[in-house]
Motif scaffolding. Structure first.
Motif, PDB file in Angstrom:
ATOM      1  N   LYS A 131     -85.695 -17.605  83.536  1.00  0.00           N
ATOM      2  CA  LYS A 131     -85.919 -19.030  83.347  1.00  0.00           C
ATOM      3  C   LYS A 131     -87.097 -19.293  82.392  1.00  0.00           C
ATOM      4  CE  LYS A 131     -85.942 -23.080  86.247  1.00  0.00           C
ATOM      5  NZ  LYS A 131     -86.210 -23.618  87.564  1.00  0.00           N
ATOM      6  N   ASP A 132     -88.158 -18.511  82.583  1.00  0.00           N
ATOM      7  CA  ASP A 132     -89.358 -18.753  81.773  1.00  0.00           C
ATOM      8  C   ASP A 132     -89.129 -18.442  80.297  1.00  0.00           C
ATOM      9  OD1 ASP A 132     -90.532 -19.506  84.063  1.00  0.00           O
ATOM     10  OD2 ASP A 132     -91.552 -17.588  84.434  1.00  0.00           O
ATOM     11  N   ASN A 133     -88.188 -17.545  80.041  1.00  0.00           N
ATOM     12  CA  ASN A 133     -87.921 -17.179  78.640  1.00  0.00           C
ATOM     13  C   ASN A 133     -86.748 -17.953  78.061  1.00  0.00           C
ATOM     14  OD1 ASN A 133     -89.748 -15.268  79.357  1.00  0.00           O
ATOM     15  ND2 ASN A 133     -88.241 -13.615  79.535  1.00  0.00           N
ATOM     16  N   TRP A 134     -86.343 -18.966  78.766  1.00  0.00           N
ATOM     17  CA  TRP A 134     -85.087 -19.612  78.376  1.00  0.00           C
ATOM     18  C   TRP A 134     -85.131 -20.150  76.937  1.00  0.00           C
ATOM     19  CZ3 TRP A 134     -80.455 -18.819  79.132  1.00  0.00           C
ATOM     20  CH2 TRP A 134     -79.461 -19.753  78.821  1.00  0.00           C
ATOM     21  N   ASN A 135     -86.265 -20.741  76.570  1.00  0.00           N
ATOM     22  CA  ASN A 135     -86.345 -21.299  75.224  1.00  0.00           C
ATOM     23  C   ASN A 135     -86.200 -20.222  74.151  1.00  0.00           C
ATOM     24  OD1 ASN A 135     -86.507 -23.905  75.980  1.00  0.00           O
ATOM     25  ND2 ASN A 135     -88.754 -23.904  76.121  1.00  0.00           N
ATOM     26  N   GLU A 136     -86.812 -19.106  74.438  1.00  0.00           N
ATOM     27  CA  GLU A 136     -86.710 -17.963  73.522  1.00  0.00           C
ATOM     28  C   GLU A 136     -85.239 -17.531  73.380  1.00  0.00           C
ATOM     29  OE1 GLU A 136     -88.924 -14.032  74.211  1.00  0.00           O
ATOM     30  OE2 GLU A 136     -90.310 -15.684  74.748  1.00  0.00           O
ATOM     31  N   ILE A 137     -84.581 -17.462  74.543  1.00  0.00           N
ATOM     32  CA  ILE A 137     -83.170 -17.051  74.538  1.00  0.00           C
ATOM     33  C   ILE A 137     -82.351 -18.044  73.714  1.00  0.00           C
ATOM     34  CG2 ILE A 137     -81.117 -16.777  76.020  1.00  0.00           C
ATOM     35  CD1 ILE A 137     -83.051 -15.719  78.194  1.00  0.00           C
ATOM     36  N   LEU A 138     -82.649 -19.321  73.902  1.00  0.00           N
ATOM     37  CA  LEU A 138     -81.912 -20.349  73.153  1.00  0.00           C
ATOM     38  C   LEU A 138     -82.115 -20.189  71.649  1.00  0.00           C
ATOM     39  CD1 LEU A 138     -82.395 -23.601  75.260  1.00  0.00           C
ATOM     40  CD2 LEU A 138     -80.267 -22.350  74.853  1.00  0.00           C
ATOM     41  N   LEU A 139     -83.360 -19.871  71.294  1.00  0.00           N
ATOM     42  CA  LEU A 139     -83.651 -19.693  69.872  1.00  0.00           C
ATOM     43  C   LEU A 139     -82.838 -18.547  69.283  1.00  0.00           C
ATOM     44  CD1 LEU A 139     -87.502 -20.279  69.555  1.00  0.00           C
ATOM     45  CD2 LEU A 139     -85.624 -21.596  68.539  1.00  0.00           C
ATOM     46  N   THR A 140     -82.848 -17.438  70.004  1.00  0.00           N
ATOM     47  CA  THR A 140     -82.087 -16.281  69.525  1.00  0.00           C
ATOM     48  C   THR A 140     -80.612 -16.643  69.409  1.00  0.00           C
ATOM     49  OG1 THR A 140     -83.584 -15.043  70.910  1.00  0.00           O
ATOM     50  CG2 THR A 140     -81.816 -13.787  69.851  1.00  0.00           C
ATOM     51  N   LEU A 141     -80.164 -17.360  70.414  1.00  0.00           N
ATOM     52  CA  LEU A 141     -78.757 -17.756  70.419  1.00  0.00           C
ATOM     53  C   LEU A 141     -78.468 -18.626  69.189  1.00  0.00           C
ATOM     54  CD1 LEU A 141     -76.402 -17.252  72.376  1.00  0.00           C
ATOM     55  CD2 LEU A 141     -76.853 -19.480  73.368  1.00  0.00           C
ATOM     56  N   PHE A 144     -67.979 -23.181  71.461  1.00  0.00           N
ATOM     57  CA  PHE A 144     -69.234 -22.430  71.493  1.00  0.00           C
ATOM     58  C   PHE A 144     -70.408 -23.346  71.128  1.00  0.00           C
ATOM     59  CE2 PHE A 144     -72.452 -19.464  70.155  1.00  0.00           C
ATOM     60  CZ  PHE A 144     -72.274 -18.380  71.002  1.00  0.00           C
ATOM     61  N   ASP A 145     -70.226 -24.108  70.093  1.00  0.00           N
ATOM     62  CA  ASP A 145     -71.317 -24.956  69.607  1.00  0.00           C
ATOM     63  C   ASP A 145     -71.648 -26.069  70.584  1.00  0.00           C
ATOM     64  OD1 ASP A 145     -71.304 -23.323  67.494  1.00  0.00           O
ATOM     65  OD2 ASP A 145     -70.217 -24.677  66.150  1.00  0.00           O
ATOM     66  N   LEU A 146     -70.590 -26.664  71.137  1.00  0.00           N
ATOM     67  CA  LEU A 146     -70.801 -27.713  72.133  1.00  0.00           C
ATOM     68  C   LEU A 146     -71.524 -27.146  73.359  1.00  0.00           C
ATOM     69  CD1 LEU A 146     -67.608 -29.896  72.350  1.00  0.00           C
ATOM     70  CD2 LEU A 146     -69.968 -30.713  72.544  1.00  0.00           C
ATOM     71  N   GLY A 147     -71.024 -25.974  73.772  1.00  0.00           N
ATOM     72  CA  GLY A 147     -71.615 -25.304  74.928  1.00  0.00           C
ATOM     73  C   GLY A 147     -73.096 -25.108  74.719  1.00  0.00           C
ATOM     74  N   MET A 148     -73.441 -24.675  73.512  1.00  0.00           N
ATOM     75  CA  MET A 148     -74.843 -24.403  73.234  1.00  0.00           C
ATOM     76  C   MET A 148     -75.696 -25.645  73.398  1.00  0.00           C
ATOM     77  SD  MET A 148     -75.720 -21.511  70.511  1.00  0.00           S
ATOM     78  CE  MET A 148     -76.101 -22.491  69.165  1.00  0.00           C
ATOM     79  N   ARG A 149     -75.118 -26.786  73.049  1.00  0.00           N
ATOM     80  CA  ARG A 149     -75.887 -28.019  73.179  1.00  0.00           C
ATOM     81  C   ARG A 149     -76.119 -28.377  74.642  1.00  0.00           C
ATOM     82  NH1 ARG A 149     -73.115 -32.235  69.417  1.00  0.00           N
ATOM     83  NH2 ARG A 149     -72.547 -30.656  67.875  1.00  0.00           N
ATOM     84  N   LEU A 150     -75.165 -27.988  75.488  1.00  0.00           N
ATOM     85  CA  LEU A 150     -75.263 -28.389  76.897  1.00  0.00           C
ATOM     86  C   LEU A 150     -76.200 -27.506  77.720  1.00  0.00           C
ATOM     87  CD1 LEU A 150     -71.573 -29.295  77.769  1.00  0.00           C
ATOM     88  CD2 LEU A 150     -73.475 -30.840  77.357  1.00  0.00           C
ATOM     89  N   ILE A 151     -76.519 -26.345  77.180  1.00  0.00           N
ATOM     90  CA  ILE A 151     -77.290 -25.420  78.029  1.00  0.00           C
ATOM     91  C   ILE A 151     -78.779 -25.441  77.696  1.00  0.00           C
ATOM     92  CG2 ILE A 151     -75.336 -23.895  78.481  1.00  0.00           C
ATOM     93  CD1 ILE A 151     -76.552 -21.974  76.399  1.00  0.00           C
ATOM     94  N   GLN A 152     -79.228 -26.519  77.113  1.00  0.00           N
ATOM     95  CA  GLN A 152     -80.632 -26.570  76.704  1.00  0.00           C
ATOM     96  C   GLN A 152     -81.594 -26.462  77.888  1.00  0.00           C
ATOM     97  OE1 GLN A 152     -81.670 -26.478  73.467  1.00  0.00           O
ATOM     98  NE2 GLN A 152     -79.497 -26.142  73.104  1.00  0.00           N
ATOM     99  N   LYS A 153     -81.207 -27.052  79.004  1.00  0.00           N
ATOM    100  CA  LYS A 153     -82.127 -27.028  80.157  1.00  0.00           C
ATOM    101  C   LYS A 153     -81.529 -26.249  81.311  1.00  0.00           C
ATOM    102  CE  LYS A 153     -84.832 -31.192  79.721  1.00  0.00           C
ATOM    103  NZ  LYS A 153     -84.116 -32.433  79.480  1.00  0.00           N
ATOM    104  N   LEU A 154     -82.331 -25.319  81.793  1.00  0.00           N
ATOM    105  CA  LEU A 154     -81.872 -24.530  82.931  1.00  0.00           C
ATOM    106  C   LEU A 154     -82.522 -25.121  84.185  1.00  0.00           C
ATOM    107  CD1 LEU A 154     -81.975 -20.635  82.934  1.00  0.00           C
ATOM    108  CD2 LEU A 154     -81.452 -22.099  84.858  1.00  0.00           C
ATOM    109  N   THR A 155     -81.772 -25.924  84.908  1.00  0.00           N
ATOM    110  CA  THR A 155     -82.370 -26.648  86.038  1.00  0.00           C
ATOM    111  C   THR A 155     -82.002 -25.989  87.369  1.00  0.00           C
ATOM    112  OG1 THR A 155     -80.404 -27.981  86.251  1.00  0.00           O
ATOM    113  CG2 THR A 155     -82.156 -28.848  84.828  1.00  0.00           C
ATOM    114  N   GLN A 156     -82.716 -26.403  88.414  1.00  0.00           N
ATOM    115  CA  GLN A 156     -82.398 -25.907  89.758  1.00  0.00           C
ATOM    116  C   GLN A 156     -81.003 -26.396  90.171  1.00  0.00           C
ATOM    117  OE1 GLN A 156     -84.040 -23.626  91.298  1.00  0.00           O
ATOM    118  NE2 GLN A 156     -82.676 -23.632  93.076  1.00  0.00           N
TER     119      GLN A 156
END
Ligand code: SF4
Lengths: 681, 215
Positions: free
Chosen positions: B34-44, B56-68
């Motif tokens: 979770k803490d590295n999520w932004n990094e993962i998004l960047l790589t993605l 794929f592209d739409l999906g990427m837009r939806l996964i910006q926030k990893l919430t509880q």
């Protein structure tokens, strides 16, 4: 890939008369098929529809696969946790409570009959080794009848039910084997073919009634009146078995006088059958022999339930049917269970026992110390208990609720921690039954799926964790397996009764237990007098009348809730079990309440109307089905109607008897009174 | 449109990255990152496809926030204890009985054994769990690339198994599965991951026609 195939033996561990033996075909570590086991002399290679659906259970994608913690009870917010985390959570809580309250009494177990395997009792064994704990005692099911037969016969034995085939007349009294004990049917039909009359006595015109030669509709819970009326007529005709009564019974003179004092008009009115019908039935009892009376569980689930059974026992005795092959009064058999000593259950602690049938009330009242942790095992407490409103209230103060389950149930919904458990194909055990005289083995066919663990493994793991956190805090074994536990349960006496040298011999075939084929054949009863007791001091000591009495039935409050709600067992579920399986869903009729045409007319209800059934305890809404099979003042709603929880309507009133054998009185489930309203109004 | 699919190291790096991400997701380990999520998004984001892959592209837009909420939603969809809304097992979709540990499971097992693999905890954990199928595909692709780099002929073998497995197994049911997720999910995150999965696997499947040219 080389195909490795083997056949493994199993037993259905459900709370069911039949305790069927099953064969599984295992290919490369997977069960690919199941069938009945033809080597079992009673169930003879067949299963019921529920049994045939078992693979749906083992390999269902919806099984609980790993320990899960709910973040906020009832929130539906679940997160998987490791076994180690779960064990730590449980054991820390136990130790914390122990230190806070200076005792382990705040730790409570509520366990019942979801699995009848011997080792499914392991959690109880674990609790008995933690220190004094709070546990439930008793049974909602059959307690009153067990006590009644204990007063009359001295114990709970039946003849090998294969003897049904030798009967001259079979009285299926409040039992519906066509739905709930299918493996007895071939024996009944065999007798019928040989000329025996098959008669059903039941408030409901059941499927069994339809297949019988004769059907008598008794008023619910008034079976005792009918039994006494029959007895009175037979004695007046001087057709009683004088020789038996003289030599093998106690209190016959008193009982005869008592019968004389009874008014046939009143008896007839109370049982709902006219005198002509009763006399006709009495004539059949006189002219056919032997008479096999099968007493179902339903008739004793009333405030006067024990008395009903005692009256029927008396009828069986005075007609001279006890101890005869093909005759007798049969309720349940505890002989197979009694072979085992339940060594792993023993406790040196003084537990605090709550009445299983007043669990919610007693839990609410408990102080010093209150219950703070509740463990539910082998039970769907939140669906099958009575007085549920109070139960929801009571659990608010409980800090941790744990449930062991295979699937999501109403009870897991209210749990904080759910532990996944094995199906019986993934564990080794034996399953003692309470009807036929066979014992079969449950072999482990496949490894436990996912992260499921057997009850025994869970108990062992908890014990290990307890001791790692605080040495000596739990004396339940920390190692061992099903085999080592079974080794200790089977002693020489058990082996000699089974005619085997080791329990693993049961892998070759189920074994017939060498107990008397005909119960009470020697006419030596286990009562204090050694005779059949019409007149039981033991009953009196327990606070009951000496003789089978006409106890006033519980009645609805005047003008309110004047319909009785019966909730017998359905064909396709056992209590709440099996309902989640797709196959069962596909064949199960839609939940409906059966209502008599006259009552339906009065309430402007037609088949298909949505109706509300209600009383002071709760309400349920479902479809109505107008049916002549039920009496006018009765509604029938079979158990296992999905999420519709009939038990919401139960008051939690208890039966008259039960404390001698099970520790507490039973649950008078059928003394439930309700109103019905057309929901579309 | 026929593209040049010839061996492109960056392209393969991207695939490995996505495969690993999906594996982590389905095995429930993603939450620990979770803490590295932004990094993962960047790589993605860096590994974006050149052409547009809508899902794929739409999906990427939806996964910006990893919430509880996403965690609870995930467990409701794939873990339990309630009836699973989108069981992550092949046989749950392809077997007429809808059960686990069926013929589909053993068929997948056979595939694994072709390259000498087997599942730890065989017969306890279904071989056709989506996380394992993804891991297997990633393994095959990695082997193909490694062999190719070393100039070994076996590269073709791995690539063949890769496409065959995609075609006969994962590619055959993952769309249905993802649609179940889209139907039942209550979080953007899980919906996004479903789109990402669907888009990615479908694209991989579409490369089958150009199989000969890939390495
Ligand atoms: S539920 Fe009863 S009849 Fe059915 S398989 Fe089990 S033991 Fe046999």
């Amino acid at each position: 890939m080389l195909k490795k195939e083997r056949i493994t033996r199993h037993v259905c561990p459900r709370n069911c008369y039949d305790t069927c033996a099953i064969l599984a075909q295992v290919r490369n570590g997977r069960i690919v098929n199941i069938t009945g086991d033809p080597a079992h002399g009673y169930t003879r290679g067949k299963l019921c529809a529920k049994g045939y659906s078992y693979l749906r259970r083992v390999y269902s994608p919806d099984r609980i696969k790993q320990p899960l913690r709910q973040c906020g009870r009832g929130s539906g917010h679940w997160v998987p946790v490791s076994w180690d985390y779960a064990l730590e959570m449980i054991c820390q809580k136990i130790l914390d409570l122990k230190h806070r309250y200076g005792s382990t009494l705040p730790v409570c177990l509520n366990k019942y009959s979801g699995n009848f395997g011997l080792l499914n009792n392991a959690i109880e064994g674990l609790f008995n080794q933690l220190g004094p704990t709070t546990q439930v005692l008793g049974s909602p099911c059959w307690s009153a009848g067990l006590d009644a037969q204990t007063f009359d016969f001295g114990n709970n034995y039946n003849s090998n039910p294969e003897n049904l085939r030798k009967a001259g007349l079979i009285l299926l009294w409040g039992v519906n084997p066509v739905w709930t004990a299918v493996h007895s049917l071939p024996y009944i039909y065999e007798a019928q073919k040989e000329g025996a009359k098959v008669i059903t006595i039941d408030p409901i015109f059941s499927e069994t009634a339809k297949k019988s030669d004769l059907y008598f509709q008794v008023r619910p819970g008034q079976d005792g009146y009918l039994a006494l009326a029959l007895a009175k007529i037979i004695v007046e005709a001087e057709k009683e078995d004088k020789q038996f009564l003289q030599n093998y019974s106690l209190g016959w003179d008193e009982f005869r006088e008592y019968l004389k004092s009874l008014n046939l008009n009143k008896l007839s009115r109370e049982c709902g059958l006219n005198q002509q019908a009763i006399k006709f039935l009495a004539g059949l009892l006189i002219n056919h022999s032997p008479v096999f009376i099968w007493v179902g569980f339903g008739m004793q689930r009333y405030a006067n339930g024990g008395q009903n059974v005692r009256a029927i026992d008396a009828l069986g005795a005075l007609t001279g049917n006890l101890g005869k092959a093909g005759g007798g009064v049969h309720y349940a058999n505890l002989r197979i269970w009694n072979m085992f000593k339940f060594n792993f259950h023993k406790t040196g602690y003084k537990n605090r026992y709550l009445n299983i049938n007043r669990f919610a009330e007693e839990l609410n009242q408990l102080q010093e110390p209150p219950v703070k942790m509740l463990w539910i095992a082998n039970r769907n407490l939140f669906l099958q208990d009575a007085n549920l409103r109070l139960l929801y209230q009571a659990i608010k103060e409980i800090e941790l609720i744990i449930t062991i389950e295979e699937f999501m149930t109403e009870s897991t919904k209210y749990s904080d921690l759910v532990l996944p458990t094995t199906t019986f194909f993934e564990e080794t055990d034996v399953v003692p039954g309470y009807w036929h005289h066979w014992l079969a083995l449950n072999e482990q066919a496949v490894p436990p799926l996912h992260e499921a663990r057997s009850d025994l493994d869970i108990a062992l793991m908890v014990s290990c964790k307890m001791n790692s956190l605080e040495q000596g805090s739990c004396t339940f074994p920390q190692s061992g397996d099903a085999s080592s536990f079974l080794d200790r349960e089977f002693d020489d006496q058990a082996y000699s009764l089974l005619g085997i040298r080791h329990w693993s011999d049961l892998k070759d075939s189920p074994a017939k237990v060498n107990i008397p084929d005909v119960c009470w054949e020697d006419r030596i009863f286990e009562t204090p007098s050694g005779k059949f007791e019409f007149y039981s001091q033991r009953a009196e000591q327990a606070g009951h009348p000496l003789m089978p009495a006409l106890k006033e039935q519980r009645k609805p409050a005047a003008g309110k809730y004047d319909l009785r709600l019966l909730s017998p067992h359905s064909q396709h579920s056992i209590n709440s079990q099996f309902q989640n399986l797709d196959w069962i869903k596909a064949i199960k009729p839609e939940p409906a309440v059966l209502i008599h045409p006259d009552t339906a007319l009065l309430k402007s209800i037609v088949s298909g109307s949505m109706v509300r059934i209600l009383n002071d305890y709760g309400e349920i809404v479902l479809k109505a089905a107008v049916s002549g099979a039920v009496p006018r003042d009765v509604l029938v709603c079979y158990q296992g109607i999905g999420d519709l929880n009939i038990n919401r309507l139960l008051s939690g009133e208890n039966t008259d008897m039960g404390s001698i054998v099970t520790g507490n009185h039973g649950l008078a489930i059928l003394d439930t009174f309700v109103d019905i309203e057309n929901q579309t109004d | 449109m026929k593209q040049n699919q010839r061996y492109n190291p960056a392209e393969f790096q991207r695939k490995f990255f996505v495969y690993r991400l999906l594996q982590d997701y389905y095995s429930g380990c993603l939450w620990q990152k979770k803490d590295n999520w932004n990094e993962i998004l960047l790589t993605l984001a860096e590994t974006r496809y050149q052409e547009e892959i809508i899902f794929f592209d739409l999906g990427m837009r939806l996964i910006q926030k990893l919430t509880q909420e996403a965690v609870y939603d995930f467990n409701r969809l794939f873990v339990g204890p309630e009836k699973l809304l989108a069981p992550p097992y092949e046989s749950a979709y392809r077997n007429a009985e809808g059960l686990l540990m069926q013929k589909e499971t053993t068929d997948v097992r056979k595939f694994y054994s072709i390259v000498g693999l087997s599942v730890v905890g065989q017969n306890r954990e279904p071989d056709d769990f989506i996380g394992l199928e993804l891991e297997f595909l990633c393994f095959l692709l990695y082997q193909a690339v490694s062999c190719f780099q070393r100039g070994e002929e076996r590269a073709d073998f791995y690539l063949n198994v890769y496409f065959e497995f995609l075609n006969m197994h994962l590619g055959n049911w993952v769309s249905d599965h993802c649609e179940d997720v889209l139907r039942h999910s209550t979080s953007y995150f899980c919906k996004g991951m479903a789109m990402l999965t669907k888009g990615f696997i479908e694209r991989e499947k579409s490369l089958l026609m150009h199989k000969e040219e890939i390495l």
